[in-house]
Design a protein around this motif. Sequence first.
Motif, mmCIF file in Angstrom:
data_model
loop_
_atom_site.group_PDB
_atom_site.id
_atom_site.type_symbol
_atom_site.label_atom_id
_atom_site.label_comp_id
_atom_site.label_asym_id
_atom_site.label_seq_id
_atom_site.Cartn_x
_atom_site.Cartn_y
_atom_site.Cartn_z
ATOM 1 N N UNK A 144 2.086 26.634 19.125
ATOM 2 C CA UNK A 144 2.464 28.031 18.942
ATOM 3 C C UNK A 144 3.474 28.127 17.799
ATOM 4 N N UNK A 145 2.960 28.212 16.582
ATOM 5 C CA UNK A 145 3.835 28.231 15.410
ATOM 6 C C UNK A 145 4.687 29.496 15.338
ATOM 7 N N UNK A 146 4.189 30.607 15.883
ATOM 8 C CA UNK A 146 4.996 31.833 15.902
ATOM 9 C C UNK A 146 6.266 31.622 16.716
ATOM 10 N N UNK A 147 6.125 30.959 17.861
ATOM 11 C CA UNK A 147 7.289 30.683 18.697
ATOM 12 C C UNK A 147 8.264 29.759 17.958
ATOM 13 N N UNK A 148 7.740 28.746 17.304
ATOM 14 C CA UNK A 148 8.583 27.809 16.555
ATOM 15 C C UNK A 148 9.329 28.548 15.454
ATOM 16 N N UNK A 149 8.633 29.428 14.749
ATOM 17 C CA UNK A 149 9.268 30.197 13.663
ATOM 18 C C UNK A 149 10.342 31.134 14.205
ATOM 19 N N UNK B 271 12.077 30.769 16.956
ATOM 20 C CA UNK B 271 13.203 29.951 17.400
ATOM 21 C C UNK B 271 14.023 29.470 16.207
ATOM 22 N N UNK B 272 13.348 29.069 15.128
ATOM 23 C CA UNK B 272 14.054 28.624 13.921
ATOM 24 C C UNK B 272 14.876 29.765 13.326
ATOM 25 N N UNK B 273 14.309 30.964 13.301
ATOM 26 C CA UNK B 273 15.039 32.121 12.775
ATOM 27 C C UNK B 273 16.243 32.437 13.650
ATOM 28 N N UNK B 274 16.075 32.321 14.975
ATOM 29 C CA UNK B 274 17.195 32.564 15.886
ATOM 30 C C UNK B 274 18.313 31.553 15.642
ATOM 31 N N UNK B 275 17.955 30.291 15.487
ATOM 32 C CA UNK B 275 18.970 29.268 15.235
ATOM 33 C C UNK B 275 19.647 29.501 13.888
#
Length: 158
Positions: A5-10, A12-16
């Motif tokens: 799920x690359x959308x979830x990974x993206x 999460x990365x934006x949140x971090x």
Amino acid sequence: MMYRDMDHVCRRAEQQEREGAREMRRLAEARAVAGPEHVEGTDGSEILVADGGEDVTEDGEDLEPLDVGDYVVPDGRDATTVVMCCSDRTAGEYFVERIDETVAEYNECDPDERVYEVVFANRTDKDLADCKRYPYPRSALTLEERLHGRGDENGGDE
């Protein structure tokens, strides 16, 4: 580990990235207030940002500050929550889009009051970072139990 799920990974990365930027702003403000000689050579964990809000009741009585991990009960709720964050915005600055009001307006509290973000955790939750956070002014939270002691300089009990 492979992620599908690359959308979830993206997301999460934006949140971090946002959290990192917020921490960098907090450190920059601390340098501006305390001066670089008090900030350089530290990891920033012991820095308290000046003018981060007040912990007082309406009648001026001081309230003990809360720490991340403390168990608190919000006014009017029959649930224990966990403190996840002490916001760098005051109740008058903390705007909640879904209700179109600031924390101060919604809670009818002092706009200079400190805001804490809490989560309503379930025993089945595996990660509190994914739980929805709710902002509350300090005066609307009753301390139930501390995760860490406040007695000595290392944060433990005396």
